[in-house]
Design a protein around this motif. Structure first.
Motif, PDB file in Angstrom:
ATOM      1  N   ASP A 197     -35.155  61.626 -14.049  1.00  0.00           N
ATOM      2  CA  ASP A 197     -35.922  61.958 -12.841  1.00  0.00           C
ATOM      3  C   ASP A 197     -35.113  61.679 -11.578  1.00  0.00           C
ATOM      4  N   LEU A 205     -36.513  66.188 -15.869  1.00  0.00           N
ATOM      5  CA  LEU A 205     -36.566  65.631 -17.224  1.00  0.00           C
ATOM      6  C   LEU A 205     -35.310  66.029 -17.978  1.00  0.00           C
ATOM      7  N   PRO A 206     -34.720  65.110 -18.768  1.00  0.00           N
ATOM      8  CA  PRO A 206     -35.192  63.749 -19.045  1.00  0.00           C
ATOM      9  C   PRO A 206     -34.856  62.724 -17.959  1.00  0.00           C
ATOM     10  N   ASN A 251     -41.619  58.933 -15.198  1.00  0.00           N
ATOM     11  CA  ASN A 251     -40.524  58.158 -15.806  1.00  0.00           C
ATOM     12  C   ASN A 251     -40.514  56.704 -15.349  1.00  0.00           C
ATOM     13  N   SER A 268     -41.061  59.952 -23.902  1.00  0.00           N
ATOM     14  CA  SER A 268     -41.277  59.461 -22.529  1.00  0.00           C
ATOM     15  C   SER A 268     -41.054  57.962 -22.387  1.00  0.00           C
ATOM     16  N   PRO A 320     -38.720  55.062 -21.172  1.00  0.00           N
ATOM     17  CA  PRO A 320     -37.536  54.884 -20.335  1.00  0.00           C
ATOM     18  C   PRO A 320     -36.399  54.230 -21.117  1.00  0.00           C
ATOM     19  N   LYS A 367     -33.916  57.670 -16.939  1.00  0.00           N
ATOM     20  CA  LYS A 367     -33.945  58.598 -18.067  1.00  0.00           C
ATOM     21  C   LYS A 367     -34.997  58.167 -19.091  1.00  0.00           C
ATOM     22  N   VAL A 368     -35.691  59.154 -19.678  1.00  0.00           N
ATOM     23  CA  VAL A 368     -36.622  58.868 -20.763  1.00  0.00           C
ATOM     24  C   VAL A 368     -36.205  59.637 -22.009  1.00  0.00           C
TER      25      VAL A 368
END
Length: 574
Positions: free
Chosen positions: A276, A273-274, A471, A286, A288, A281-282
């Motif tokens: 994966d 995180l963030p 993610n 959370s 995306p 990326k989130v």
């Protein structure tokens, strides 16, 4: 022999289902015929658990319930042995269908989109956890067990005993899936060849360090080079095995955490995180925000490109020539034929097939000539990152299933994962889900014949192996993009950079459509503005994160190996 026993037991249980009454007599017959002392529960405790199932199932007796899973040994056992037993004991008629993994996902998608109740419960990969959470088509089991499903939730379920719950829990803290079977992708090697005195001496002379389990990809590469073309027992052998045919199976070869092993993404367990291991990326909610480096993702970053390049280099230089034209199922049996020195990762679900008497990789006393060990990591990998993949097939109840049918299916899901049956089921399929089963004395006795599988699951290292995380907003739509992009790299139609550029762009197209449609609400994708690699790397460093990392000029780091027996001892002392 085992298949014959399964068939015999199934016949006995099917005969039991013809009885007019379901109840404790049928439960006792099942416990006598199938379980015995192969359980963490005493016989009295087994009977107590069976009585709970009998009582809880009474309102649903006579119902015809349909559930589905992929076809693996564990689920064959459930379908042929446990389902008839459950029917005999409870009076709920269970049809447990076995179909291909892709077909399970297709049926699941159809039910989610149409609202038509095709199956009353699904065993589907926990890789869909992000999908289930965002679409809200699956029941939250946390809510279910506390409310509508409370009267059919086994007080002896013992959720704390399951080792995979982190993988089936969404960012909202709720459990959406109950693990039924799980297995890891681990490094596999010929223990006998690695301990041969001549091999050890020749390796040390050539490379200047000890032949052993590779800790990093540099050492793996040296070992692959060393064994390729070497003559052992009158045969030329290979230092590596893989597969490269453009086929859907090439997709999970990579989504199953290959990029994370190279060092793609951020630190974090069970997932980075963030960013994966898919490079998605989130944001802090959370959502995306991107897959490409241009939006802060890492799917086409230096670590990902390096991972694809190494895959191609090793297959071309160190694997049998036929590997490039093979699919997953075609390549799987090759190491057992006795000409492969090591494989970067192998699904532990194949353990039973690798320890059969008479195989070239099995000793006369039934012990394996090979071992499993932790996978080596690439040059971009940092301590605190995940190191490999675990598949976790998990029970999922969709909201479109009527409550009474969901309750009956939930009873079956708990029966096949119960403490009464789990040790026996785990010996059949070797897909371990409960800590109590892993520690059971029967597995201590069997461990020497399983090549390090039990030692791994009892080790502190296992937490670095995890499934696809939350993610990924729509696993079915995104996962199918991988084999096409990687296939282009494997065939030479695109460079690794071009292939990953294409993959991340296609992933963002899907995310863009989801964002536009708004079907996932305020937890769906919200794509970020575009900037260059240096910008996003600086932002990551400022926030105390890693991804996307800048390119490392010398990607051949100092090779490191460890002695396998010393490694196992270190686990046991922890």
């Amino acid at each position: 022999m085992r298949r014959h026993l399964l068939t015999t037991t199934a016949a006995v249980l099917l005969a039991m289902t013809g009885n007019a009454f379901a109840g404790m007599e049928e439960a006792k017959q099942f416990l006598d015929a199938e379980i015995g002392d192969m359980s963490v529960l005493s016989r009295a405790e087994q009977e107590q658990e069976m009585q709970w199932f009998i009582d809880a199932a009474q309102p649903f007796a006579g119902m015809d319930i349909k559930v589905v899973s992929e076809t693996i040994t564990t689920h064959e056992y459930e379908s042929k042995v446990l389902a008839p037993a459950f029917t005999a004991i409870t009076g709920i008629k269970i049809t447990h269908d076995l179909i291909g993994e892709g077909d399970v996902v297709e049926k699941l998608q159809t039910q989610m989109q149409s609202g038509e109740n095709i199956y009353d419960a699904y065993v589907n990969d926990s890789d869909l956890i992000g999908t289930h959470w965002r679409y809200q088509q699956a029941r939250s089991l946390t809510d279910w067990m506390a409310n509508e499903g409370k009267d059919v939730t086994n007080p002896g379920l013992d959720l704390e005993d399951f080792i995979g719950l982190k993988f089936t829990t969404a960012p909202d803290g709720d459990l959406y899936q109950l693990p039924d079977q799980q297995f890891a992708n681990l490094y596999w090697f010929r223990y006998d060849w690695f301990n041969d005195e001549k091999n050890k001496a020749d390796f040390k002379e050539k490379y200047g360090y000890d032949l052993g389990v590779p800790v990093n990809w540099s050492a793996y590469e040296d070992i692959a080079e060393f064994f390729t073309g070497r003559e052992i027992d009158g045969k030329k052998v290979y230092g590596h095995m893989d597969y490269g045919k453009k086929d859907p199976s090439l997709g999970w070869r990579f989504t199953d955490a290959w990029l994370s092993m190279a060092g793609n993404g951020d630190k974090g367990l069970p997932n980075g995180l963030p960013v994966d291991e898919w490079g998605i990326k989130v944001d802090e909610n959370s959502r995306p925000v991107g897959s490409c480096v241009a939006r802060g993702g890492d799917t086409n970053g230096p670590a990902a490109v390096y991972s694809i390049q190494k895959y191609l280099d090793w297959m071309n230089a160190y694997a049998p020539a036929a590997a490039q034209g093979m699919t997953f199922s075609e390549s799987g049996p090759v190491p057992a034929q006795g000409e492969i020195a090591q494989q970067m990762f192998m699904y532990t679900a194949f353990t039973a097939d690798m320890v059969k008497d008479g195989l070239p990789v099995v000793n006369e006393d039934g012990t394996p000539k090979w071992r499993f060990a932790p996978s080596p990591h690439g040059v971009y990998w940092k301590e605190g990152m995940k190191l490999g993949y675990q598949d976790v097939g998990s029970w999922t109840l969709l909201k479109s299933t009527p409550d009474d049918r969901a309750k009956a299916a939930w009873l079956y899901a708990q029966f096949v994962t119960s403490k009464t049956v789990d040790v026996k089921k785990s010996h059949v399929g070797l897909t371990l889900i409960r800590e109590s089963t892993i520690q059971h004395e029967s597995f201590t006795e069997r461990a020497p014949k399983l090549g390090g599988l039990i030692e791994f699951y009892r080790s502190p290292a296992r937490v670095q192996w995890s499934p696809t995380g939350t993610n990924v907003p729509d696993y079915p739509k995104l996962a199918q993009l991988w084999w096409q992009a990687i296939g282009d790299a494997s065939s030479g139609a695109k460079t690794p950079q071009e292939a990953m550029d294409s993959l991340c762009a296609e992933q963002e197209k899907v995310m863009e459509r989801l964002e536009r449609a708004g079907v996932q609400g305020d937890i769906g994708p919200k794509l970020a503005e575009e900037h260059d690699l240096e910008y996003w790397n600086a932002e990551a460093v400022k926030a105390g994160n890693l991804a996307p990392q800048l390119k490392i000029e010398d990607e051949k780091e100092k090779p490191i190996t460890v002695n396998y027996d010393e490694l196992v001892k270190s686990w046991q002392s922890n």
